[in-house]
Design a protein around this motif. Structure first.
Motif, PDB file in Angstrom:
ATOM      1  N   TYR A 138     -22.256   5.881  17.947  1.00  0.00           N
ATOM      2  CA  TYR A 138     -22.909   6.280  16.685  1.00  0.00           C
ATOM      3  C   TYR A 138     -22.512   5.345  15.531  1.00  0.00           C
ATOM      4  O   TYR A 138     -23.369   4.863  14.787  1.00  0.00           O
ATOM      5  N   PHE A 139     -21.211   5.097  15.382  1.00  0.00           N
ATOM      6  CA  PHE A 139     -20.762   4.252  14.259  1.00  0.00           C
ATOM      7  C   PHE A 139     -21.285   2.817  14.403  1.00  0.00           C
ATOM      8  O   PHE A 139     -21.623   2.176  13.411  1.00  0.00           O
ATOM      9  N   GLU A 140     -21.372   2.323  15.641  1.00  0.00           N
ATOM     10  CA  GLU A 140     -21.907   0.964  15.847  1.00  0.00           C
ATOM     11  C   GLU A 140     -23.390   0.910  15.481  1.00  0.00           C
ATOM     12  O   GLU A 140     -23.861  -0.055  14.876  1.00  0.00           O
ATOM     13  N   ARG A 141     -24.076   1.975  15.844  1.00  0.00           N
ATOM     14  CA  ARG A 141     -25.516   2.017  15.548  1.00  0.00           C
ATOM     15  C   ARG A 141     -25.754   2.082  14.039  1.00  0.00           C
ATOM     16  O   ARG A 141     -26.615   1.388  13.494  1.00  0.00           O
ATOM     17  N   LEU A 142     -24.968   2.907  13.356  1.00  0.00           N
ATOM     18  CA  LEU A 142     -25.088   3.015  11.894  1.00  0.00           C
ATOM     19  C   LEU A 142     -24.743   1.670  11.245  1.00  0.00           C
ATOM     20  O   LEU A 142     -25.453   1.187  10.364  1.00  0.00           O
ATOM     21  N   ARG A 143     -23.642   1.077  11.710  1.00  0.00           N
ATOM     22  CA  ARG A 143     -23.210  -0.230  11.181  1.00  0.00           C
ATOM     23  C   ARG A 143     -24.329  -1.271  11.332  1.00  0.00           C
ATOM     24  O   ARG A 143     -24.712  -1.937  10.363  1.00  0.00           O
ATOM     25  N   ASP A 144     -24.887  -1.394  12.534  1.00  0.00           N
ATOM     26  CA  ASP A 144     -25.910  -2.419  12.769  1.00  0.00           C
ATOM     27  C   ASP A 144     -27.164  -2.152  11.946  1.00  0.00           C
ATOM     28  O   ASP A 144     -27.785  -3.080  11.429  1.00  0.00           O
ATOM     29  N   PHE A 145     -27.525  -0.885  11.833  1.00  0.00           N
ATOM     30  CA  PHE A 145     -28.720  -0.544  11.051  1.00  0.00           C
ATOM     31  C   PHE A 145     -28.529  -0.938   9.581  1.00  0.00           C
ATOM     32  O   PHE A 145     -29.387  -1.572   8.971  1.00  0.00           O
ATOM     33  N   VAL A 146     -27.382  -0.563   9.022  1.00  0.00           N
ATOM     34  CA  VAL A 146     -27.133  -0.833   7.595  1.00  0.00           C
ATOM     35  C   VAL A 146     -26.987  -2.341   7.336  1.00  0.00           C
ATOM     36  O   VAL A 146     -27.507  -2.860   6.350  1.00  0.00           O
ATOM     37  N   VAL A 147     -26.324  -3.038   8.257  1.00  0.00           N
ATOM     38  CA  VAL A 147     -26.122  -4.483   8.067  1.00  0.00           C
ATOM     39  C   VAL A 147     -27.460  -5.233   8.144  1.00  0.00           C
ATOM     40  O   VAL A 147     -27.699  -6.169   7.386  1.00  0.00           O
ATOM     41  N   ASN A 148     -28.342  -4.773   9.026  1.00  0.00           N
ATOM     42  CA  ASN A 148     -29.570  -5.538   9.284  1.00  0.00           C
ATOM     43  C   ASN A 148     -30.798  -5.064   8.527  1.00  0.00           C
ATOM     44  O   ASN A 148     -31.885  -5.612   8.707  1.00  0.00           O
ATOM     45  N   THR A 149     -30.657  -4.035   7.706  1.00  0.00           N
ATOM     46  CA  THR A 149     -31.813  -3.470   7.010  1.00  0.00           C
ATOM     47  C   THR A 149     -31.487  -3.410   5.520  1.00  0.00           C
ATOM     48  O   THR A 149     -30.358  -3.054   5.159  1.00  0.00           O
ATOM     49  N   PRO A 150     -32.438  -3.736   4.649  1.00  0.00           N
ATOM     50  CA  PRO A 150     -32.124  -3.747   3.210  1.00  0.00           C
ATOM     51  C   PRO A 150     -32.080  -2.348   2.581  1.00  0.00           C
ATOM     52  O   PRO A 150     -32.840  -2.023   1.682  1.00  0.00           O
ATOM     53  N   VAL A 151     -31.162  -1.499   3.078  1.00  0.00           N
ATOM     54  CA  VAL A 151     -31.022  -0.166   2.478  1.00  0.00           C
ATOM     55  C   VAL A 151     -30.047  -0.236   1.300  1.00  0.00           C
ATOM     56  O   VAL A 151     -29.219  -1.142   1.231  1.00  0.00           O
ATOM     57  N   THR A 152     -30.145   0.741   0.396  1.00  0.00           N
ATOM     58  CA  THR A 152     -29.328   0.740  -0.823  1.00  0.00           C
ATOM     59  C   THR A 152     -28.047   1.541  -0.650  1.00  0.00           C
ATOM     60  O   THR A 152     -27.027   1.232  -1.267  1.00  0.00           O
ATOM     61  N   VAL A 153     -28.120   2.624   0.143  1.00  0.00           N
ATOM     62  CA  VAL A 153     -27.013   3.584   0.260  1.00  0.00           C
ATOM     63  C   VAL A 153     -26.772   3.869   1.744  1.00  0.00           C
ATOM     64  O   VAL A 153     -27.727   3.981   2.516  1.00  0.00           O
ATOM     65  N   VAL A 154     -25.509   4.022   2.141  1.00  0.00           N
ATOM     66  CA  VAL A 154     -25.191   4.442   3.514  1.00  0.00           C
ATOM     67  C   VAL A 154     -25.188   5.971   3.547  1.00  0.00           C
ATOM     68  O   VAL A 154     -24.418   6.617   2.832  1.00  0.00           O
ATOM     69  N   GLY A 155     -26.041   6.561   4.385  1.00  0.00           N
ATOM     70  CA  GLY A 155     -26.203   8.019   4.432  1.00  0.00           C
ATOM     71  C   GLY A 155     -25.149   8.699   5.293  1.00  0.00           C
ATOM     72  O   GLY A 155     -24.743   8.173   6.333  1.00  0.00           O
ATOM     73  N   HIS A 156     -24.713   9.875   4.859  1.00  0.00           N
ATOM     74  CA  HIS A 156     -23.758  10.750   5.591  1.00  0.00           C
ATOM     75  C   HIS A 156     -23.034  10.034   6.725  1.00  0.00           C
ATOM     76  O   HIS A 156     -23.326  10.249   7.910  1.00  0.00           O
ATOM     77  N   PHE A 157     -22.033   9.238   6.344  1.00  0.00           N
ATOM     78  CA  PHE A 157     -21.391   8.284   7.248  1.00  0.00           C
ATOM     79  C   PHE A 157     -20.906   8.901   8.564  1.00  0.00           C
ATOM     80  O   PHE A 157     -21.093   8.322   9.628  1.00  0.00           O
ATOM     81  N   ASP A 158     -20.276  10.078   8.505  1.00  0.00           N
ATOM     82  CA  ASP A 158     -19.810  10.706   9.761  1.00  0.00           C
ATOM     83  C   ASP A 158     -20.552  12.022  10.023  1.00  0.00           C
ATOM     84  O   ASP A 158     -19.949  13.064  10.280  1.00  0.00           O
ATOM     85  N   LEU A 159     -21.880  11.906  10.051  1.00  0.00           N
ATOM     86  CA  LEU A 159     -22.744  13.073  10.309  1.00  0.00           C
ATOM     87  C   LEU A 159     -22.355  13.816  11.587  1.00  0.00           C
ATOM     88  O   LEU A 159     -22.541  15.039  11.685  1.00  0.00           O
ATOM     89  N   ILE A 160     -21.816  13.097  12.554  1.00  0.00           N
ATOM     90  CA  ILE A 160     -21.438  13.734  13.832  1.00  0.00           C
ATOM     91  C   ILE A 160     -20.397  14.839  13.651  1.00  0.00           C
ATOM     92  O   ILE A 160     -20.200  15.656  14.541  1.00  0.00           O
ATOM     93  N   GLN A 161     -19.763  14.900  12.481  1.00  0.00           N
ATOM     94  CA  GLN A 161     -18.769  15.956  12.221  1.00  0.00           C
ATOM     95  C   GLN A 161     -19.392  17.216  11.613  1.00  0.00           C
ATOM     96  O   GLN A 161     -18.673  18.099  11.148  1.00  0.00           O
ATOM     97  N   LYS A 162     -20.697  17.321  11.650  1.00  0.00           N
ATOM     98  CA  LYS A 162     -21.367  18.461  11.017  1.00  0.00           C
ATOM     99  C   LYS A 162     -20.821  19.815  11.482  1.00  0.00           C
ATOM    100  O   LYS A 162     -20.707  20.758  10.705  1.00  0.00           O
ATOM    101  N   PHE A 163     -20.475  19.920  12.763  1.00  0.00           N
ATOM    102  CA  PHE A 163     -20.072  21.231  13.307  1.00  0.00           C
ATOM    103  C   PHE A 163     -18.555  21.399  13.401  1.00  0.00           C
ATOM    104  O   PHE A 163     -18.063  22.251  14.137  1.00  0.00           O
ATOM    105  N   CYS A 164     -17.818  20.583  12.653  1.00  0.00           N
ATOM    106  CA  CYS A 164     -16.349  20.536  12.803  1.00  0.00           C
ATOM    107  C   CYS A 164     -15.675  21.859  12.432  1.00  0.00           C
ATOM    108  O   CYS A 164     -14.595  22.170  12.912  1.00  0.00           O
ATOM    109  N   LYS A 165     -16.321  22.658  11.592  1.00  0.00           N
ATOM    110  CA  LYS A 165     -15.700  23.912  11.157  1.00  0.00           C
ATOM    111  C   LYS A 165     -15.553  24.907  12.317  1.00  0.00           C
ATOM    112  O   LYS A 165     -14.547  25.594  12.442  1.00  0.00           O
TER     113      LYS A 165
END
Ligand SMILES: [Zn+2]
Ligand SMILES: [Zn+2]
Length: 272
Positions: A138-165
């Motif tokens: 997941y982190f590699e995919r997010l990294r590659d997407f953000v590095v290679n695409t002209p986005v302004t903001v990195v969204g919910h960086f560790d979304l995979i932790q949504k159910f951590c509670k």
């Protein structure tokens, strides 16, 4: 106090309120600006992104509200660009949030923010039962997407932790988890110095989580490497527009950030 959010959904995608209801509620809360970030259309069937057909309607409605409420609040048209986006012309938007929501294996799609069970199924079926290996992917995919695409903001960086509670799927002290998260921060900031990461309170509202995305150790690394932050609520209804903002701001200060960025005059500028 932060009086803005760049991450807002409406009925044009999977939100529960109309764009105008969101604007009115933001004005009542004393917001100075509100950025809309409808989910981009995606290149596979889904129920939560905008379609290529309603994308122009979304843009027209946000621009109508921008004009109608210009004396009370700055309304800004952005987009939440999923890594599987399609049919979007980024020049139509003042900014974009780059996010990964799912992992795909051929025709199999696993939504990482749908349920703990779905995430566990993905871990069992594709990562030999090792949750940290899913996190690395997941982190590699997010990294590659953000590095290679002209986005302004990195969204919910560790979304995979949504159910951590309620379900401790991932162990943040595992070196594979930790190193892949920190490596993604480093590679993003090497490629894009000063990149903006959002501190997103969405799962504090929806799941009762104690902390926003991302975790403190990730925020500390963003700060150490000169990354910038904006606080957002990822609101899908009017009630959550500024949910847990005080707590998020306190966490940012604890991590060393003296400046928090917000939308101003169509751009991200230091707020406080
Ligand atoms: Zn998202
Ligand atoms: Zn969102």
């Amino acid at each position: 106090m932060i009086k803005s959010s760049c991450h807002t959904h409406t009925e044009f995608c999977d939100g529960k309120s109309t764009a105008e209801e969101m604007v009115k509620s933001a004005i009542e809360r004393g917001f100075t600006s509100l950025g809309f970030s409808g989910h981009s259309p995606m290149d596979f069937p889904n129920t939560w992104g905008m379609t290529e057909e309603n994308l122009p309607l979304y843009i027209a409605e946000i621009n109508r509200l921008k004009e109608k409420y210009k004396d009370s609040i700055e309304v800004i048209c952005g987009i939440e660009l999923d890594a599987d986006y399609t049919g979007v012309n980024l020049s139509d938007f003042a900014y974009s949030i780059g996010s990964v929501h799912q992992l795909r294996f051929g025709s199999e799609v696993y939504y990482l923010d749908y349920s703990a069970e779905e995430t566990r199924r993905c871990i069992d079926n594709h990562f030999c039962g090792n949750a940290s290996l899913l996190a690395k992917n997941y982190f590699e995919r997010l990294r590659d997407f953000v590095v290679n695409t002209p986005v302004t903001v990195v969204g919910h960086f560790d979304l995979i932790q949504k159910f951590c509670k309620t379900d401790e799927i991932f162990d943040e002290s595992d070196p594979i988890y930790r190193d892949s998260a920190l490596d993604a921060v480093r590679k993003i900031l090497e490629a894009k110095p000063g990149m903006i990461f959002e501190v997103n309170t969405g799962a504090m509202y929806r799941k009762g989580n104690d902390r926003p995305y991302p975790a403190k150790f990730i925020l500390q690394e963003i700060h150490r490497l000169g990354g910038r932050i904006t606080v957002s609520s990822d609101a899908h209804c009017t009630e959550s527009l500024d949910f847990a903002y005080k707590k998020a701001e306190e966490l940012c200060r604890e991590c060393g950030f003296s400046e928090i960025y917000s939308l101003k005059s169509g751009k991200f500028a230091s707020d406080c």
